[in-house]
Design a protein around this motif. Sequence first.
Motif, PDB file in Angstrom:
ATOM      1  N   LEU A 305      31.668 -31.109  27.496  1.00 21.79           N
ATOM      2  CA  LEU A 305      32.786 -30.358  26.131  1.00 21.79           C
ATOM      3  C   LEU A 305      33.215 -31.704  25.755  1.00 21.79           C
ATOM      4  O   LEU A 305      33.414 -31.649  24.880  1.00 21.79           O
ATOM      5  CB  LEU A 305      33.486 -29.613  27.199  1.00 21.79           C
ATOM      6  CG  LEU A 305      32.598 -28.127  26.783  1.00 21.79           C
ATOM      7  CD1 LEU A 305      33.304 -26.985  27.479  1.00 21.79           C
ATOM      8  CD2 LEU A 305      31.570 -27.653  26.128  1.00 21.79           C
ATOM      9  N   LEU A 306      33.997 -32.383  26.671  1.00 19.21           N
ATOM     10  CA  LEU A 306      34.548 -33.787  26.129  1.00 19.21           C
ATOM     11  C   LEU A 306      33.614 -34.453  24.831  1.00 19.21           C
ATOM     12  O   LEU A 306      33.715 -34.464  24.319  1.00 19.21           O
ATOM     13  CB  LEU A 306      35.134 -35.057  27.386  1.00 19.21           C
ATOM     14  CG  LEU A 306      35.439 -36.165  27.208  1.00 19.21           C
ATOM     15  CD1 LEU A 306      36.695 -35.933  25.691  1.00 19.21           C
ATOM     16  CD2 LEU A 306      35.724 -36.894  27.845  1.00 19.21           C
ATOM     17  N   GLY A 307      32.084 -34.851  25.291  1.00 15.93           N
ATOM     18  CA  GLY A 307      31.439 -35.343  24.212  1.00 15.93           C
ATOM     19  C   GLY A 307      30.860 -34.491  22.904  1.00 15.93           C
ATOM     20  O   GLY A 307      30.550 -34.921  22.375  1.00 15.93           O
ATOM     21  N   LEU A 308      30.819 -33.307  23.477  1.00 11.45           N
ATOM     22  CA  LEU A 308      30.934 -31.807  21.924  1.00 11.45           C
ATOM     23  C   LEU A 308      32.247 -32.089  21.595  1.00 11.45           C
ATOM     24  O   LEU A 308      32.385 -30.515  20.660  1.00 11.45           O
ATOM     25  CB  LEU A 308      30.164 -30.847  22.328  1.00 11.45           C
ATOM     26  CG  LEU A 308      29.271 -30.985  23.111  1.00 11.45           C
ATOM     27  CD1 LEU A 308      28.963 -30.126  23.411  1.00 11.45           C
ATOM     28  CD2 LEU A 308      28.097 -31.198  22.409  1.00 11.45           C
ATOM     29  N   SER A 309      33.687 -32.302  21.516  1.00  6.71           N
ATOM     30  CA  SER A 309      35.313 -32.003  21.736  1.00  6.71           C
ATOM     31  C   SER A 309      34.749 -32.341  19.890  1.00  6.71           C
ATOM     32  O   SER A 309      36.210 -32.389  19.192  1.00  6.71           O
ATOM     33  CB  SER A 309      35.960 -32.845  22.373  1.00  6.71           C
ATOM     34  OG  SER A 309      35.885 -34.196  22.224  1.00  6.71           O
ATOM     35  N   PHE A 310      34.035 -32.760  18.968  1.00  2.00           N
ATOM     36  CA  PHE A 310      34.455 -33.665  17.516  1.00  2.00           C
ATOM     37  C   PHE A 310      34.353 -32.222  17.041  1.00  2.00           C
ATOM     38  O   PHE A 310      34.012 -31.824  16.390  1.00  2.00           O
ATOM     39  CB  PHE A 310      32.658 -34.125  17.549  1.00  2.00           C
ATOM     40  CG  PHE A 310      31.542 -33.266  17.576  1.00  2.00           C
ATOM     41  CD1 PHE A 310      30.903 -32.455  16.833  1.00  2.00           C
ATOM     42  CD2 PHE A 310      30.676 -33.693  18.550  1.00  2.00           C
ATOM     43  CE1 PHE A 310      30.072 -32.159  16.741  1.00  2.00           C
ATOM     44  CE2 PHE A 310      29.283 -32.583  19.245  1.00  2.00           C
ATOM     45  CZ  PHE A 310      29.050 -31.856  18.073  1.00  2.00           C
ATOM     46  N   VAL A 311      33.645 -30.744  17.702  1.00  2.00           N
ATOM     47  CA  VAL A 311      34.021 -29.625  17.262  1.00  2.00           C
ATOM     48  C   VAL A 311      35.106 -29.053  16.271  1.00  2.00           C
ATOM     49  O   VAL A 311      34.756 -28.084  15.537  1.00  2.00           O
ATOM     50  CB  VAL A 311      33.155 -28.661  18.065  1.00  2.00           C
ATOM     51  CG1 VAL A 311      34.180 -28.146  19.099  1.00  2.00           C
ATOM     52  CG2 VAL A 311      33.067 -26.683  17.728  1.00  2.00           C
ATOM     53  N   ASN A 312      35.819 -29.064  17.416  1.00  2.00           N
ATOM     54  CA  ASN A 312      37.298 -29.329  16.582  1.00  2.00           C
ATOM     55  C   ASN A 312      38.229 -30.121  15.731  1.00  2.00           C
ATOM     56  O   ASN A 312      38.954 -29.923  14.801  1.00  2.00           O
ATOM     57  CB  ASN A 312      38.296 -29.151  17.474  1.00  2.00           C
ATOM     58  CG  ASN A 312      38.103 -27.954  18.725  1.00  2.00           C
ATOM     59  OD1 ASN A 312      38.279 -26.544  18.571  1.00  2.00           O
ATOM     60  ND2 ASN A 312      38.422 -28.251  20.026  1.00  2.00           N
ATOM     61  N   PHE A 313      37.061 -31.116  15.464  1.00  2.00           N
ATOM     62  CA  PHE A 313      37.250 -31.837  14.119  1.00  2.00           C
ATOM     63  C   PHE A 313      36.286 -32.169  13.492  1.00  2.00           C
ATOM     64  O   PHE A 313      36.315 -32.602  12.449  1.00  2.00           O
ATOM     65  CB  PHE A 313      38.107 -33.366  14.955  1.00  2.00           C
ATOM     66  CG  PHE A 313      39.171 -33.476  15.693  1.00  2.00           C
ATOM     67  CD1 PHE A 313      40.386 -33.749  15.521  1.00  2.00           C
ATOM     68  CD2 PHE A 313      38.384 -33.188  17.356  1.00  2.00           C
ATOM     69  CE1 PHE A 313      41.384 -34.116  15.818  1.00  2.00           C
ATOM     70  CE2 PHE A 313      39.825 -33.310  18.320  1.00  2.00           C
ATOM     71  CZ  PHE A 313      41.387 -33.648  17.477  1.00  2.00           C
ATOM     72  N   PHE A 314      35.560 -31.418  12.961  1.00  2.00           N
ATOM     73  CA  PHE A 314      33.990 -30.916  12.303  1.00  2.00           C
ATOM     74  C   PHE A 314      34.848 -31.217  11.007  1.00  2.00           C
ATOM     75  O   PHE A 314      33.845 -32.228   9.928  1.00  2.00           O
ATOM     76  CB  PHE A 314      32.820 -30.148  12.626  1.00  2.00           C
ATOM     77  CG  PHE A 314      31.893 -30.293  12.319  1.00  2.00           C
ATOM     78  CD1 PHE A 314      31.039 -30.788  13.388  1.00  2.00           C
ATOM     79  CD2 PHE A 314      31.249 -30.571  11.130  1.00  2.00           C
ATOM     80  CE1 PHE A 314      29.304 -31.744  13.052  1.00  2.00           C
ATOM     81  CE2 PHE A 314      29.635 -30.247  10.887  1.00  2.00           C
ATOM     82  CZ  PHE A 314      29.050 -31.660  11.987  1.00  2.00           C
ATOM     83  N   PRO A 315      35.267 -30.643  10.353  1.00  2.00           N
ATOM     84  CA  PRO A 315      35.912 -30.306   9.227  1.00  2.00           C
ATOM     85  C   PRO A 315      36.629 -31.591   8.297  1.00  2.00           C
ATOM     86  O   PRO A 315      36.206 -32.234   7.567  1.00  2.00           O
ATOM     87  CB  PRO A 315      36.589 -28.770   8.640  1.00  2.00           C
ATOM     88  CG  PRO A 315      36.358 -28.168   9.774  1.00  2.00           C
ATOM     89  CD  PRO A 315      36.260 -29.466  10.683  1.00  2.00           C
ATOM     90  N   THR A 316      36.810 -32.646   9.593  1.00  2.00           N
ATOM     91  CA  THR A 316      37.987 -33.522   9.558  1.00  2.00           C
ATOM     92  C   THR A 316      36.752 -34.464   9.152  1.00  2.00           C
ATOM     93  O   THR A 316      37.042 -35.625   8.277  1.00  2.00           O
ATOM     94  CB  THR A 316      38.615 -34.164  10.517  1.00  2.00           C
ATOM     95  OG1 THR A 316      39.936 -33.303  10.997  1.00  2.00           O
ATOM     96  CG2 THR A 316      39.689 -35.170  10.013  1.00  2.00           C
ATOM     97  N   LEU A 317      35.654 -34.610  10.330  1.00  2.00           N
ATOM     98  CA  LEU A 317      34.122 -35.414  10.097  1.00  2.00           C
ATOM     99  C   LEU A 317      34.110 -35.469   8.240  1.00  2.00           C
ATOM    100  O   LEU A 317      33.503 -36.723   7.937  1.00  2.00           O
ATOM    101  CB  LEU A 317      34.003 -34.919  11.237  1.00  2.00           C
ATOM    102  CG  LEU A 317      34.616 -35.381  12.562  1.00  2.00           C
ATOM    103  CD1 LEU A 317      32.977 -35.279  13.912  1.00  2.00           C
ATOM    104  CD2 LEU A 317      34.501 -36.949  12.450  1.00  2.00           C
ATOM    105  N   THR A 318      33.771 -34.298   8.122  1.00  2.00           N
ATOM    106  CA  THR A 318      32.964 -34.070   7.238  1.00  2.00           C
ATOM    107  C   THR A 318      33.999 -35.075   5.908  1.00  2.00           C
ATOM    108  O   THR A 318      32.776 -35.185   4.969  1.00  2.00           O
ATOM    109  CB  THR A 318      32.247 -32.366   6.551  1.00  2.00           C
ATOM    110  OG1 THR A 318      33.682 -31.653   6.731  1.00  2.00           O
ATOM    111  CG2 THR A 318      31.173 -31.818   7.789  1.00  2.00           C
TER     112      THR A 318
END
Length: 518
Positions: A305-318
């Motif tokens: 889940l640390l590796g998948l923590s990008f989910v909370n920042f996905f709009p920021t990444l896009t």
Amino acid sequence: MATRADNDSTKDEKAIGSVEHVEQSSRNSPDVLKEHNELLADDVRPAAERKLVRTLDMRLLPTIVLIFIMNYIDRTAVSAARLKGIEADLQLQDTQYDTVLAVLYASYVPAQIPSNMILNRISRPSFYISICVILWGLMSALTGVSKNYAGLLATRIFVGFPEAAFYPGAIYLLSRWYTRKELAFRSAILYGGLLISNAFGSLMAAGILSNMEGKMGIRAWRWLFYIEGAITICIGFFAMWALPDYPNNTRWISPAQRRLAMVRLSEDAGEADEDTSEDSAMSGLIQALKDPKVPIMAVMTCAQLLGLSFVNFFPTLTATLGFSTTISLVLAAPPWIFATIVCCIGAWHADRTGERFFHISGWWWGAIIGYIIGVSTMSTGGRYFAMFLMAAGYSGFALTAVWVSNAVPRPPAKRAAAISIVNGFGNMGNLIGSYAWKSQWGPNYHPSMFIGIASFALASVLAFVVRCILVKQNENLEREEMANMTEARRERIEDAARLEGITFEEALVRRRGFRYLY
């Protein structure tokens, strides 16, 4: 250990006799008892099982998927609101925003273990889960009235407490109805609700944030919380009617179907799916903590889940792709639609094969490739393709709780505690991950991606350790069965092998008892 070939009738009787909640009339009336057993006859049982599973698939699964969609939409609404001024309006610093994300997990993580212990002891999980849905919907809606950092922090803390009941509780509820080889696909459909929620949530947020700005003098990001919270509350009331309880007391199936459901699970594990008088919630917790598989899987889940923590920042990444807010939110949807599809296909295949390790860790390895691409290029096409691989990494997590249920099947008190321990401690990875995507590391976020690569590598090693433990335990079960085999039973298996035209070893495999899935 009993096998299906020799002891089907014995296990049917054991499942029937061990149930503590059978109606009093069925104990006293031969006619009622016969009615309750009518679906266990060989000529009607296969069709009756298919009908029972279809009923569950048409009522239980859609309800929990719908709840899960709103679960993550409510949880990640802060990320979408970030694109429309919540930081400026509430004067949030970068670290404060990260803390707002993390604090939800500070309440969500510790509440999971007592929540599942409670769930295993109460008779109406449909009410318990539904009330928790209503409460987190209410707290999510109240997030929209926040006036400052302290108010926002308080609402996110109280969203975490009722949310803790849902995912481990839903997995436990599924495990009380579906057999081991039915569970992975159904759990993947449940988790597909999470994946697709990232798509729907982004599209819903895009519509609200682009059309509700200034309506009735209210900022669009506040409308986002009001609308999404109200939808969740309505779904919570609907779930009170739609969700089942346990096989012994669900009101919307017949007594004969309830009996069939209990017998199915008894046969699946070689013993009734019921706690004994000695299996209290606390004893289940102690048993789970003493099982070495449980802490290993807990750390494994934390790492993934640390590796998948990008989910909370996905709009920021896009948003780093260089498009407007609305387009960035729309672009966040396709990767999650893709992840939902591959998650369901992978879980279907996992059920067909009974294999777990590669069906879980293989998706992590795909996410590692996505991170490597993200580190290697800043091109729009390359980074967007990497986001598809990263999102697909969640397909591994979709089967993690299923693997826990397969690896720690009985008694139910132990299984409930194990699921909550693994998922609860695992979500520490989300808490840590809230600080792993710092804005000063953007727009490339290379340090964040290196953290993700290392996390998935650790999770893969731990998953392999669990696999080795389960292989060893299956070998021990095999030796015990061979050691306890009577001469009469050996002769029966040899006769069956001759009749079926197969070897003795093949016949033995067909008739062997419970085995762990690895």
